[in-house]
Design an enzyme around this catalytic site. Structure first.
Site, PDB file in Angstrom:
ATOM      1  N   ARG A  51     137.690  52.335 -19.090  1.00  0.00           N
ATOM      2  CA  ARG A  51     139.183  52.038 -18.919  1.00  0.00           C
ATOM      3  C   ARG A  51     138.750  50.868 -18.046  1.00  0.00           C
ATOM      4  NH1 ARG A  51     141.560  53.426 -15.262  1.00  0.00           N
ATOM      5  NH2 ARG A  51     142.115  55.894 -16.465  1.00  0.00           N
ATOM      6  N   TYR A 103     158.179  33.518 -28.890  1.00  0.00           N
ATOM      7  CA  TYR A 103     157.805  35.159 -29.889  1.00  0.00           C
ATOM      8  C   TYR A 103     158.768  35.981 -29.930  1.00  0.00           C
ATOM      9  CZ  TYR A 103     155.258  38.840 -31.545  1.00  0.00           C
ATOM     10  OH  TYR A 103     154.548  39.882 -32.357  1.00  0.00           O
ATOM     11  N   ASP A 175     151.283  30.336 -23.485  1.00  0.00           N
ATOM     12  CA  ASP A 175     151.342  31.591 -24.517  1.00  0.00           C
ATOM     13  C   ASP A 175     150.205  31.136 -25.316  1.00  0.00           C
ATOM     14  OD1 ASP A 175     150.824  33.068 -27.241  1.00  0.00           O
ATOM     15  OD2 ASP A 175     152.423  33.748 -26.474  1.00  0.00           O
ATOM     16  N   LYS A 200     145.864  36.958 -33.477  1.00  0.00           N
ATOM     17  CA  LYS A 200     145.354  35.487 -34.226  1.00  0.00           C
ATOM     18  C   LYS A 200     144.304  34.897 -34.822  1.00  0.00           C
ATOM     19  CE  LYS A 200     149.663  37.501 -34.142  1.00  0.00           C
ATOM     20  NZ  LYS A 200     150.485  36.883 -32.877  1.00  0.00           N
TER      21      LYS A 200
END
Ligand code: PLP
Length: 389
Positions: A51, A103, A175, A200
């Site tokens: 982690r 978005y 973004d 993406k």
């Protein structure tokens, strides 16, 4: 490797990376392990628990930092987890100014999660930086930009907004999912944090969900890493490997995405069933000149509306394409077609959606890297059939 002088394609393949220290493996291995043996109570080899850090993730983080031209990156289990980590920098009462053409998932986390914790969101049209300046006050902590926007492909002036933000000690977040660092490098334009849905274009093959944040400021990076380690929304090693492999061809894919999108935009513009086409490469696009200035090329995302502005007309087209797959998401090698009003942007109330131009007939394309003539033929048969009905 001294990297500052290298060009993008070289950075995409080599940036931040070196052959594996223990085996010489040229490609970064998938370190599928949650924990790492210590040499003694006081010593470990730089990794303790996955982690906190994992070598495969670390390689991806260094590579993303290199292609964004900044010092630090942190990877997350999704783009939304990356966005969530940015919002955790805030406290109740803090204000965020965001573009109104956002978005859908970002709008949803703002409105349904962080608003409940007392963070205030102000949505403005950012085509004019004055609208942003008017909303800045002493509670403003963050400005959230998406450019080109989804799905209208509006272009926001990153340098102008960042300048207004910096003057008031406000952080600017971009973004950069649609543009990717190949087309646009927000840090060079003054932005503080770059957010990615690596699901993406970075991953590029629609086979992984992942996200990233990149920044140049050391103390901001420490804070983001603290949040990443504390809240734990980290990607697994295999997902990091896939994303890293995707980035190696980012520059080549983006060139083809842009080229195909340009040809499709021109085709759509002259089709009798089409009302308007939104792609920043068209010189009729209101953001064309700005896009030319702040981007290397115009991207693979475009949207268009139909002369018959109804849900039914849109459905006729959406149900008829065969090469374009009707699906959510974007940025993969394959072309996708989507309907913002009922799919990606369904969480936004109808009146707000329509104010931003997302009408019932608006159709969004993620133009893939297939052969342009096949993509155009596919759209043509779908549009012709709906017009002649
Ligand atoms: C997909 C997307 C996100 C969210 O990313 P996930 O990886 O799906 O969590 C955020 N912003 C934009 C522009 C996106 O396209």
């Amino acid at each position: 490797m001294a990297e500052k002088h290298l060009n993008f394609g070289t950075l995409a393949i080599h940036g931040g990376l070196s052959p594996d220290k223990t085996t010489g493996a040229v490609m970064t291995p998938v370190y599928q392990t949650s924990t790492f043996a210590r040499e003694s109570v006081d010593e470990h080899k730089g990794y303790a628990y996955s982690r906190t850090q994992n070598p495969t993730r670390e390689a991806l983080e260094k590579n993303i930092a290199a292609i964004e031209g900044v010092s630090h990156a942190a990877c997350f289990g999704s783009g939304m987890a990356a966005t969530d980590a940015v919002l955790r920098l805030l406290s109740p009462g803090d204000e965020v100014i965001a573009t109104n053409d956002l978005y859908g998932g970002t709008y949803r986390i703002f409105k349904t999660v962080y608003e409940r914790y007392g963070v205030v969101f102000r949505f403005v049209s950012m085509h004019d930086v004055k609208n942003v300046r008017d909303k800045i006050n002493d509670k403003t902590k963050l400005i959230w930009i998406e450019t080109p926007t989804n799905p209208m492909t509006n272009i926001i002036d990153i340098a102008a907004v960042s300048k207004a933000a910096t003057a008031h000690n406000v952080l600017t977040v971009v973004d950069n999912t649609f543009a990717t660092p190949y087309l646009q490098r927000p840090a060079e334009l003054g932005a503080d944090i770059i957010m990615h849905s690596a699901t993406k274009y970075l991953g590029g093959h629609s086979d992984v969900v992942s996200g990233a944040l990149a920044c140049d400021d050391d103390s901001l990076a420490v804070e983001i890493k603290r949040i990443q380690n504390t809240t734990g929304a980290v990607p697994g090693p295999m997902d990091c490997f896939l994303t890293l492999r995707g980035i190696k061809t980012l520059h080549v894919r983006m060139e083809r995405h842009c080229e195909n999108a340009g040809e499709i935009a021109q085709f759509l513009q002259q089709h009798p069933g089409v009302e308007s086409v939104h792609w920043p490469g068209l010189n009729t696009h209101p953001g064309h000149h700005l896009a030319k200035k702040q981007m290397r090329n115009f991207g693979g995302m475009l949207s268009f509306s139909l002369k018959e502005d109804t849900l039914e007309a849109a459905k006729e087209v959406l149900n008829r394409t065969k090469v374009f797959t009707l699906a959510e998401s974007l940025g993969g090698v394959e072309s996708l077609i989507g309907h913002p009003a009922t799919m990606t942007h369904a969480a936004i109330p109808k009146n707000e959606r329509e104010k931003a131009g997302i009408t019932d007939s608006l159709i969004r394309l993620s133009v893939g890297i297939e052969d342009a003539q096949d993509l155009i033929a596919d759209l043509k048969q779908a549009l012709d059939a709906s017009v002649n009905k």
